[in-house]
Scaffold this active site. Sequence first.
Site, short mmCIF file in Angstrom:
data_model
loop_
_atom_site.label_atom_id
_atom_site.label_comp_id
_atom_site.label_asym_id
_atom_site.label_seq_id
_atom_site.Cartn_x
_atom_site.Cartn_y
_atom_site.Cartn_z
N THR A 75 0.82 -1.20 0.00
CA THR A 75 0.00 0.00 0.00
C THR A 75 0.86 1.26 0.00
O THR A 75 0.48 2.27 -0.60
CB THR A 75 -0.96 0.00 1.20
OG1 THR A 75 -0.23 -0.32 2.40
CG2 THR A 75 -2.06 -1.05 1.00
N ILE A 99 7.53 -4.51 8.90
CA ILE A 99 7.34 -4.05 7.52
C ILE A 99 7.16 -2.55 7.60
O ILE A 99 6.13 -2.07 8.06
CB ILE A 99 6.17 -4.78 6.84
CG1 ILE A 99 6.49 -6.28 6.75
CG2 ILE A 99 5.92 -4.21 5.45
CD1 ILE A 99 5.43 -7.12 6.05
N TYR A 128 -2.22 -8.81 6.19
CA TYR A 128 -1.95 -7.44 6.62
C TYR A 128 -3.22 -6.83 7.20
O TYR A 128 -4.20 -6.62 6.48
CB TYR A 128 -1.43 -6.64 5.42
CG TYR A 128 -1.15 -5.17 5.66
CD1 TYR A 128 -0.98 -4.64 6.93
CD2 TYR A 128 -1.02 -4.31 4.58
CE1 TYR A 128 -0.71 -3.29 7.12
CE2 TYR A 128 -0.75 -2.97 4.75
CZ TYR A 128 -0.60 -2.47 6.03
OH TYR A 128 -0.34 -1.13 6.21
N LYS A 183 1.19 -9.11 9.21
CA LYS A 183 1.64 -7.74 9.46
C LYS A 183 0.52 -7.04 10.21
O LYS A 183 -0.56 -6.81 9.66
CB LYS A 183 1.94 -7.02 8.15
CG LYS A 183 2.28 -5.53 8.31
CD LYS A 183 2.43 -4.85 6.96
CE LYS A 183 2.68 -3.36 7.11
NZ LYS A 183 2.76 -2.66 5.80
#
Length: 302
Positions: free
Chosen positions: A50, A209, A139, A167
């Site tokens: 993203t 991340i 995520y 994540k």
Amino acid sequence: MTVSREQLGGSMVALVTPMHADGSVDWQSLERLVNWHVEQGTHGIVAVGTTGESATLGFREHDEVIERTVEIVDRRVPVIAGTGGNATDEAIRLTRHAQRVGADASLLVCPYYNKPSQEGLYRHFHAIAMAVDIPQILYNVPSRTGVDMLPETVARLAEIDNIVALKEAKGSIERIHDLIEHVGDGMDIYSGDDGTAMESMLVGGKGNISVVANVVPNLMSRMCDAAVRGERETAERLDAEMHGLHSALFLEANPIPVKWALQEMGWIEPGIRLPLTPLADHFHSHVREALQGCGLFDNDAR
């Protein structure tokens, strides 16, 4: 599987997608950035997550950024392809392509806007895992998607062999504790929130991340190494050096501030795609001061 869980983790940069002023992808700057990260000790490259403006890249561009990143990295570190979407079929299509061009793992954001139930989230990620046998990292970022994937749902997904990590970007150490308790050895937990990443790793997370790693890859890499090893004093010292960046790079919606910072450092041109706009003038001094606080400005980071 292309890589094992043990080969993933540490400092994984959520790499920006560099663009020219007209919004077209800047392939030359992409190559320079990727090589810089490998040289600086970044443990993994996330392509078109993203932060890489996945929401505004077309399918062909999305595919090509992943493919070129894989080629540039040339197996020096793992490449994690951002292949999430709010339509399951779309995410499967992107994930299949990433596997075909040699990505080592995929990063799949929770579907955004349509706000699926916990059962919908489970079925979405289960379908992708069954369709593509690449290692998959889920995520959870409720502030951007409008949906929070709960630890109980994550624990169900941890039973699927090729779902290897999550994540978690809720920004809560309590949530990290809860997730680790729920999943046990079933998957690894990574931080997706730079401000709480150090504590997340010190309590058992396996990596970060990171947005901040875009501008301080070596510093973030060393901090993650120390935190994963449980070396609190060293991790705290290194994290303190990045303290200003943890707030300054989120003064506007990510990746607006980090792209401006990289532009100031001389790494990329001032390209970003609508509906995102360049960093507002009144934030420039704040981001510049944070860069200076890390000893970074203009070309000094090179």
